[in-house]
Motif scaffolding. Structure first.
Motif, PDB file in Angstrom:
ATOM      1  N   PHE A  50      -5.029   2.166  -6.834  1.00 34.13           N
ATOM      2  CA  PHE A  50      -3.759   1.451  -6.809  1.00 34.13           C
ATOM      3  C   PHE A  50      -2.790   2.024  -7.833  1.00 34.13           C
ATOM      4  O   PHE A  50      -3.199   2.537  -8.877  1.00 34.13           O
ATOM      5  CB  PHE A  50      -3.986  -0.032  -7.116  1.00 34.13           C
ATOM      6  CG  PHE A  50      -4.925  -0.708  -6.164  1.00 34.13           C
ATOM      7  CD1 PHE A  50      -4.512  -1.051  -4.892  1.00 34.13           C
ATOM      8  CD2 PHE A  50      -6.230  -0.988  -6.543  1.00 34.13           C
ATOM      9  CE1 PHE A  50      -5.376  -1.678  -4.012  1.00 34.13           C
ATOM     10  CE2 PHE A  50      -7.107  -1.619  -5.673  1.00 34.13           C
ATOM     11  CZ  PHE A  50      -6.681  -1.960  -4.395  1.00 34.13           C
ATOM     12  N   GLU A  51      -1.499   1.909  -7.525  1.00 30.79           N
ATOM     13  CA  GLU A  51      -0.479   2.374  -8.453  1.00 30.79           C
ATOM     14  C   GLU A  51      -0.362   1.434  -9.649  1.00 30.79           C
ATOM     15  O   GLU A  51      -0.562   0.222  -9.526  1.00 30.79           O
ATOM     16  CB  GLU A  51       0.891   2.448  -7.760  1.00 30.79           C
ATOM     17  CG  GLU A  51       1.051   3.616  -6.821  1.00 30.79           C
ATOM     18  CD  GLU A  51       2.493   3.758  -6.354  1.00 30.79           C
ATOM     19  OE1 GLU A  51       3.367   3.059  -6.913  1.00 30.79           O
ATOM     20  OE2 GLU A  51       2.730   4.566  -5.448  1.00 30.79           O
ATOM     21  N   THR A  52      -0.020   2.001 -10.799  1.00 30.96           N
ATOM     22  CA  THR A  52       0.282   1.178 -11.975  1.00 30.96           C
ATOM     23  C   THR A  52       1.564   0.405 -11.704  1.00 30.96           C
ATOM     24  O   THR A  52       2.520   0.920 -11.122  1.00 30.96           O
ATOM     25  CB  THR A  52       0.480   2.073 -13.211  1.00 30.96           C
ATOM     26  OG1 THR A  52      -0.711   2.846 -13.397  1.00 30.96           O
ATOM     27  CG2 THR A  52       0.753   1.243 -14.452  1.00 30.96           C
ATOM     28  N   TYR A  53       1.595  -0.868 -12.100  1.00 29.76           N
ATOM     29  CA  TYR A  53       2.793  -1.664 -11.895  1.00 29.76           C
ATOM     30  C   TYR A  53       3.946  -1.135 -12.747  1.00 29.76           C
ATOM     31  O   TYR A  53       3.749  -0.636 -13.858  1.00 29.76           O
ATOM     32  CB  TYR A  53       2.535  -3.130 -12.274  1.00 29.76           C
ATOM     33  CG  TYR A  53       1.533  -3.820 -11.381  1.00 29.76           C
ATOM     34  CD1 TYR A  53       1.646  -3.770  -9.989  1.00 29.76           C
ATOM     35  CD2 TYR A  53       0.465  -4.539 -11.923  1.00 29.76           C
ATOM     36  CE1 TYR A  53       0.735  -4.407  -9.169  1.00 29.76           C
ATOM     37  CE2 TYR A  53      -0.460  -5.179 -11.110  1.00 29.76           C
ATOM     38  CZ  TYR A  53      -0.322  -5.108  -9.738  1.00 29.76           C
ATOM     39  OH  TYR A  53      -1.228  -5.741  -8.923  1.00 29.76           O
ATOM     40  N   MET A  54       5.155  -1.266 -12.227  1.00 23.46           N
ATOM     41  CA  MET A  54       6.343  -0.882 -12.972  1.00 23.46           C
ATOM     42  C   MET A  54       6.529  -1.829 -14.161  1.00 23.46           C
ATOM     43  O   MET A  54       5.997  -2.942 -14.186  1.00 23.46           O
ATOM     44  CB  MET A  54       7.574  -0.928 -12.061  1.00 23.46           C
ATOM     45  CG  MET A  54       7.558   0.102 -10.940  1.00 23.46           C
ATOM     46  SD  MET A  54       8.966  -0.066  -9.796  1.00 23.46           S
ATOM     47  CE  MET A  54      10.344   0.267 -10.901  1.00 23.46           C
TER      48      MET A  54
END
Length: 846
Positions: A50-54
């Motif tokens: 999963f992408e790191t949250y902004m």
């Protein structure tokens, strides 16, 4: 009652799109404990799934610039890899394709998304229906639009003290805004406990998730017409985790018994496919689980997610408790309540200390001087026969000039709930009572909701009243608000009131009526009911002339076995004139209080708005009706109501077509919402679409809704009884948001409770087998029933649905689907029961 061969939704979440089916929590490319996983960990090359949250700063800036979009995430309960958020412009929903794109957000979370490049948008095939492009809506018609709660058994049916227009629906409880998928609750329930078939589109837990057929990406989307594309996005931030992070499900051992993980973790498989599989420490599990796992194969557990790392396919969690056997009412009910964050614990001693201690409690003498004394007036309640929390009463006094003094008297709950007290805080947190089929989870301690506040007959009670001088046609000549003391003369059921309405010139025998205080006569009560009925008919007629809309849909009521609590049968609840009578005066009171409080506190009033239907879904429905040659006018709520009431005849087929179209019309409807008047600048947004009025609020049910308690405090301040509640507009809006969230959760719980009881009932039917197929484009359902005589052959019943009615299958409308499923050959209706009135159903509630 357990069903080991038909457990509840055992299939766990499939592998995220674009990720191998063997992704472990500590590495990619291997199942838990696999050697590859350990090797990757040793090399320190963990790959993020999963992408790191902004950052919060970037999110705030992106939302301001319009490069990011926020919305509530809806995950399709039938195709868990599909998710959606509403489009801000009311156009087609924004599509979120797959678990990875959801980025660890769960159903109901408030998320922020970034649109993907156009070449990655979803391609919509011409044959795709709304379900594939609008996804996972759950039916939430505003109560004012279609009628109140699902009828309840043996407890106070939904004592939705009638204050709206939306009866509970067959596939949704009090449907306050409806776009529709809630029938899935019942569909899935039947499959869980009866049919146990696999749905097309539900991937097996051990099979990689592949692209759905309707989500074709094989050609360049940019070369397609704009209408063929659906904007697609990915989640970049979770603004608010509204999902409880709790789930019910089952425990399994990990596959690799030689792995290190096997010695530390078990696999929790949620019943809800929209929740990921979860690793739970073995120390949380029963001591003999590892050695005797089959003993727990049908045991329901509660698990809470505590973490979900970027590099982990599965979440990490803690096992909260064992509930009991799957398929049994109480374990399933506790699981439902926990999943939706309903606080069903006992009230604390700190809260109970806020209640009057010297019992029996009596009204302090000084209180009478502060209130208008109405104890000698003919005032009475009309409620379900088993109701205990009576929060509204009515009165109707003929005047010499031919007009009437009509009163709505509401329990003065705010008198017993001091602002800022522990009792106030727990009521604000619970925000609503939750009505299940077999019981209620109260917002307030039972001493208040069933005794001190409840308007029982022949007892002095504190109330907040709205009293009008009305013409026989319902025109308001004068209006008064104030705190009062009443003494109800009798407790009428809806059946009592209905018999009075149906026998206007005949005296109702005393034995058929409840006790009436000696100061009043049954004839006096009868006349008051008839006068109220006459005025209510005029009010109702005028409301629809003025452009109100009502979407009546089927609602189901159960009869329960007193000893076992199991459902014995069900029937369709009939909404009659006695219900409508109460509804009209509750609506009138709510509107009157909305105007009064808003005039006094234009920036700090709690109101209730209902936005117009979703543009895209409404346009699709308009197009469909045009293609079918149906003369429907969707230009306004009133125009739609007129079309629905005038387009169809009275024969059974016409009524069936109307039923289908009514259900379809519910899908574009949005949810009605509480809000603070000082937060919305545009007053046109204050309007209530279904009622077609500029201002509306909830005042009439403070025993079961905290919003009404807040409105009582605002009205008291407006009348000079006390100070304005210590809430700035932003704080009041926050409380309104919480009431909206808990109200939605309450409705989901009600639906699931109904689904559970319905599924158990269906499980007991003598259905031997079933088969569904399409013959050409026509759906056909074959049911094989066990014969009544064992020497006879099984009875085969073929159900075909054609013309407009086949839309029911496409839209999965529960009404006709379940009628087809349950209507045995040779019977007159649902489960062979005639339609009959429900003694425990609450009135409508806007």
């Amino acid at each position: 009652m357990s069903h080991p061969d038909c457990r509840l939704n055992l299939r766990p979440l499939g592998t995220p799109r674009g990720v191998s089916s063997v992704v472990g929590p500590h590495g990619v490319g291997a199942s838990p404990g696999d050697k590859k996983s350990k090797n990757k960990s040793i090399r320190g090359k963990k790959k993020s799934i999963f992408e790191t949250y902004m950052s919060k700063e970037d999110i705030s800036e992106g939302l301001k610039r319009g490069t990011l979009i926020q919305g509530v995430l809806r995950i399709n309960p039938k195709k868990f890899h599909e998710a959606f958020i509403p489009s801000p412009d009311g156009d087609r929903d924004i599509f979120i394709d797959g678990v990875v794109a959801r980025n660890r957000a769960l159903n109901g979370d408030l998320v922020v998304v970034r649109l993907l490049p156009e070449e990655q948008w979803k391609v919509i095939k011409p044959e795709s229906n709304d379900k594939e492009t609008e996804g996972a809506y759950e039916l939430d018609l505003p109560e004012e639009l279609c009628g109140s709660h699902l009828p309840q058994q043996s407890v106070k049916g939904y004592n939705d003290s009638p204050d709206v227009i939306i009866e509970a629906q067959f596939d949704d409880s009090d449907s306050e805004d409806g776009h529709g998928n809630t029938q899935n609750v019942l569909v899935d329930g039947v499959k869980k406990l009866s049919v146990c078939v696999h749905d097309k589109g539900k991937e097996d837990s051990d099979t990689p998730v592949t692209k759905d057929e309707s989500t074709s990406m094989s050609q360049d989307p940019r070369a397609l017409p704009e209408k063929s594309l659906q904007r697609s996005a990915k989640v970049v931030y979770i603004l608010e985790k509204k999902h409880s992070r709790a789930a019910t499900g089952f425990l399994k051992l990990l596959a690799d018994k030689n792995s290190e993980l096997f010695r530390k973790y078990a696999l929790f498989s949620p019943s809800d496919h929209r929740v990921p599989r979860i690793y739970v420490p073995l120390k949380d599990c029963p001591q003999d689980f590892v050695t005797r796992p089959k003993d727990y194969a049908n045991t329901l557990f509660i698990c809470r997610i505590v973490d979900w790392k970027e590099d982990s396919n599965f979440a990490l969690g803690q096992l909260a408790k064992s509930l009991g056997q799957a398929g049994e009412i109480e374990p399933e009910t506790e699981g439902i309540l926990t999943e939706y964050g309903v606080d069903f614990s006992d009230f604390s001693s700190e809260v109970l200390d806020c209640l009057p201690q010297g019992l029996p409690w009596t009204i302090p003498p000084e209180e009478f001087s502060k209130r208008r004394d109405l104890r000698k007036d003919c005032i009475f309640t009309i409620d379900p026969s088993t109701a205990r929390d009576l929060d509204d009463a009515l009165s109707c006094k003929p005047l010499a000039d031919g007009n009437f003094e009509v009163g709505v008297h509401i329990a003065d709950v705010s008198y017993f709930v001091p602002e800022g007290s522990p009792l106030d805080k727990v009521a604000a947190e619970r925000a609503t009572s939750v009505y299940l089929v077999q019981k209620v989870v109260p917002m307030l301690p039972r001493l208040l909701c069933e005794e001190l506040c409840s308007l029982h007959p022949m007892t002095d009670k504190l109330t907040f009243s709205v009293i009008w001088t009305l013409t026989p046609e319902g025109k308001i000549l004068r209006e008064w608000f104030g705190r009062t003391v009443i003494r109800s003369c009798t407790k009428l059921s809806y059946e009592h009131a209905q018999s009075m309405i149906e026998s206007p010139t005949e005296k109702i025998p005393e034995k058929e009526l409840p006790p009436i205080s000696p100061e009043h006569t049954s004839e006096e009560v009868h006349r008051a009911v008839l006068n109220l009925h006459g005025i209510a008919k005029e009010l109702r007629k005028q409301r629809f002339v003025d452009g109100a809309l009502r979407l009546d849909q089927l609602k189901l009521a159960f009869t329960l076995d007193h000893e076992t609590g199991l459902p014995q049968g069900c029937h369709i609840y009939e909404y009659r004139d006695s219900n409508k009578l109460v509804e009209e005066f509750m609506l009138l009171a709510n509107m009157a209080v909305a105007h009064k409080t808003h005039r006094t506190f234009p920036e700090r009033t709690l109101l209730r708005r209902h936005p117009p239907p979703q543009t895209k879904m409404l346009n699709d429905l308009v197009e469909f009706c045009e293609q079918m040659g149906l003369p429907m006018d969707f230009s306004s709520a009133g125009a739609l109501n007129k079309s629905l009431t005038e387009t169809f005849g009275d024969d059974k087929y016409s009524l069936a077509r109307k039923e289908v179209l009514t259900n379809m019309c519910s899908r574009p409807m949005q949810m009605a919402l509480y809000f603070c008047s000082g937060v919305l600048q545009d007053q046109t947004q204050f309007r209530h679409y279904a009622l077609n009025v500029p201002l509306y609020t909830h005042f009439t049910s403070p025993i079961r809704r905290f919003a009404d308690v807040l409105v009582h405090r605002l009205l008291a301040a407006a009348l000079g009884y006390g100070e304005l509640p210590d809430l700035e507009p932003e704080a009041l809006q926050k409380q309104a948001d919480h009431c909206n969230d808990r109200r939605m959760a309450s409705k989901r719980v009600q639906e699931l409770s109904t689904g559970l009881f319905f599924a158990i009932l269906v499980k007991a039917l003598p259905l031997q087998s079933h088969h569904f197929q399409k013959v050409g484009k026509k759906p056909e359902l074959t049911l094989v029933w066990e014969p009544e005589d064992t020497e006879q052959e099984p009875v085969q019943q073929v159900v075909t649905i054609f013309s407009l009615v086949e839309v029911v299958l496409q839209a999965e409308t529960a009404a006709l689907k379940y009628s087809a499923l349950l209507k045995r050959p040779g019977t007159n209706g649902l489960l062979g029961l005639q339609n009959k009135e429900e003694p425990d159903a609450g009135g409508p509630e806007a």
